[in-house]
Design an enzyme around this catalytic site. Structure first.
Site, short mmCIF file in Angstrom:
data_model
loop_
_atom_site.label_atom_id
_atom_site.label_comp_id
_atom_site.label_asym_id
_atom_site.label_seq_id
_atom_site.Cartn_x
_atom_site.Cartn_y
_atom_site.Cartn_z
N ASP A 124 0.81 -1.22 0.00
CA ASP A 124 0.00 0.00 0.00
C ASP A 124 0.84 1.27 0.00
O ASP A 124 0.31 2.38 -0.03
CB ASP A 124 -0.98 0.01 1.18
CG ASP A 124 -0.28 -0.02 2.54
OD1 ASP A 124 0.94 0.18 2.61
OD2 ASP A 124 -0.98 -0.26 3.55
N ARG A 185 22.14 1.91 -3.67
CA ARG A 185 22.33 0.66 -2.95
C ARG A 185 23.20 -0.31 -3.75
O ARG A 185 23.38 -0.15 -4.96
CB ARG A 185 20.96 0.01 -2.69
CG ARG A 185 20.00 0.85 -1.86
CD ARG A 185 18.56 0.48 -2.18
NE ARG A 185 17.60 1.02 -1.21
CZ ARG A 185 17.06 2.21 -1.28
NH1 ARG A 185 17.38 3.03 -2.28
NH2 ARG A 185 16.18 2.62 -0.38
N ASP A 252 19.69 -4.64 -0.81
CA ASP A 252 19.02 -3.36 -1.05
C ASP A 252 19.00 -2.50 0.21
O ASP A 252 18.50 -1.36 0.17
CB ASP A 252 17.59 -3.57 -1.57
CG ASP A 252 16.74 -4.41 -0.62
OD1 ASP A 252 17.18 -5.52 -0.29
OD2 ASP A 252 15.66 -3.96 -0.23
#
Length: 470
Positions: A124, A185, A252
């Site tokens: 979400d 990253r 990550d």
């Protein structure tokens, strides 16, 4: 003026183009209640003069700051618990801006909970208010303890009710803004390598080298890897010295500047426990406290694999092999910094490191991690304070005698720091899970933010007392 004369925009990542990120818009939140603004951090980038209304406009509704092109969701892949995932990317955050700090280093404004992006998958795009509070607490204490870390800049409650499997739901929502030097990253390189794009790797190497490791020669990918290895070794050593467990050391979640960021299921050690884990889902202990150096090194090997598209294997291997020696050096330095004493040379410093760990191991649950460093900060200069304090009964026996001998060898470093009233307290500032839950309960039950504010003020006092140098 919405910003001060010390505000210097420099949006460099945005110049890389749409192969590295996607232009996005923040969610339209039903509320924007300012819950936290970090004035000290804001002053370093010329944002401290914003009014609360202007602050909310920029960090709640994400109106672009002057000279900034608008937010971009960064593209990256990553290994998650060593399983490769090509479907990552900024799924609930974005790079909002880049600007120069007062030391001229480039800083990112990155978000968490700012809405869905092309990389949200089924998520979400939101952040729970509790998650935002936890990130503020983690970053604040880590900074106080001398760990290279992102800093929480802003937390705004957004008025939505979220359903989460690991929190009582529905729960409150928020959007967080953090400051750190880079959000590039290891996984950013992995995405380029996944598509066999040597040209993108070369572009990333030059981008990262020029902006964050300018001492490396242009085009020197092994040299850049060596710089990232060194920064990562320092970060890992500082985590261990702080008794910190990040919890999710995926590719990550590690960046090219060696800063700790993206705090999820973090924990601080109650006492010495090598197998202590932070995440309930880390059932094999992959990212346990004592396995963090192994995890970081494994992730560095994945970065090195990406760089093989543009460099020979042997120089990259040589750069990777520097991690072990660098980590041990940095661990000795980190323990000296935590104990507030000066280096006496490799042999004596190693003796102190070994003796400290041995005492913590023997002390078990009777000797919590943080109080040892608090009691003996300054070495001999704190002996009377430590031996008359709450843990005086623990400070005896062979392991303690070895520790006392080792710490007394080393001269106090800046002993005037002990004049701070922080050291007159019987206990140090810690951040064990029970206290985190208590601080959150005050907010969740009665919307009382005073305990959190008081805690943050005490952590700031500890930071100014310790003055641990990065």
């Amino acid at each position: 003026m919405p910003v001060s004369a010390d505000y210097h925009p420099d949006p460099r990542f945005f110049d890389l183009g749409d192969e590295y990120g996607d232009a996005v818009r923040a969610a339209d939140f039903p509320q924007t209640l300012l819950r936290y603004r970090n004035q000290r951090a804001a002053a370093t980038v010329g944002l401290d003069t914003l009014s609360d209304a202007e602050w909310i406009a920029h960090f709640g509704r994400f109106e672009p700051l002057p000279g900034q092109p608008g937010p971009v969701a960064m593209r990256y892949h990553g290994h998650q618990f060593r399983n490769y995932n090509p479907d990552l990317g900024d799924g609930r955050g974005f790079l909002a801006a880049q600007l120069r700090a007062d030391d001229n280093r480039l800083l990112d404004l990155g978000t968490k909970g700012s809405g869905t992006t092309p990389w949200s998958r089924s998520g979400d795009g939101r952040l729970t208010l509790k998650g935002g509070v936890r990130e503020i607490l983690a970053a604040t204490l880590l900074e106080a303890l001398g760990v290279p870390t992102s800093r929480a800049l802003s937390l705004i409650e957004t008025g939505e009710e979220l359903e989460r499997g690991d929190e009582p739901s529905p729960t409150r929502s928020a959007v967080l803004v953090r400051l750190q030097h880079s959000h590039v990253r290891f996984g950013t390189f992995q995405r380029a390598a996944f598509f066999q794009r040597a040209d993108m790797i070369e572009t990333l190497v030059e981008h990262v080298r020029q902006l964050y490791h300018p001492q490396v020669a242009a085009g020197d990918a092994p040299g850049l890897l060596a710089a990232i290895v060194a920064a990562s070794a320092k970060l890992t050593a500082r985590w261990v010295a702080a008794g910190f467990v990040h919890g999710v050391l995926n590719t990550d979640n590690l960046n090219v500047t060696g800063e700790s960021f993206d705090y999820g299921p973090w924990r601080f050690l109650p006492a010495y426990e090598p197998g202590f884990t932070a995440a309930y889902f880390d059932q094999t202990g992959l990212y346990a406290f004592a396995r963090q150096p192994e995890a970081v090194f494994w992730n560095l090997t994945q970065l090195a694999g990406c760089l093989k598209l543009v460099a020979d294997a042997q120089p990259l291997t040589d750069a990777l092999n520097g991690f072990g020696p660098a980590y041990i050096r940095e661990l000795r330095a980190a323990f000296l910094a935590r104990l507030g004493v000066r280096s006496l040379g490799e042999a004596a410093d190693q003796r102190l490191l070994d003796a400290t760990l041995a005492l913590l191991r023997e002390g078990g649950e009777r000797l919590r991690w943080e109080p040892l460093f608090f009691d003996w900060f300054g070495g001999f200069a704190s002996s009377a304070r430590a031996l008359s304090g709450l843990r005086s009964a623990v400070y005896q026996g062979e392991a303690f005698d070895a520790f006392r001998f080792a710490v007394f060898e080393h001269e106090p470093d800046r002993p005037e720091r002990l004049e701070s009233p922080v050291f007159a307290a019987p206990e140090p500032e810690e951040m064990l899970i029970e206290e985190v839950e208590t601080l959150w309960a005050a907010i969740a039950v009665s919307d009382d933010w005073t305990p959190l504010t008081d805690k943050l003020n005490r952590l700031e006092a500890a930071r100014t007392a310790y003055k641990i140098e990065l």
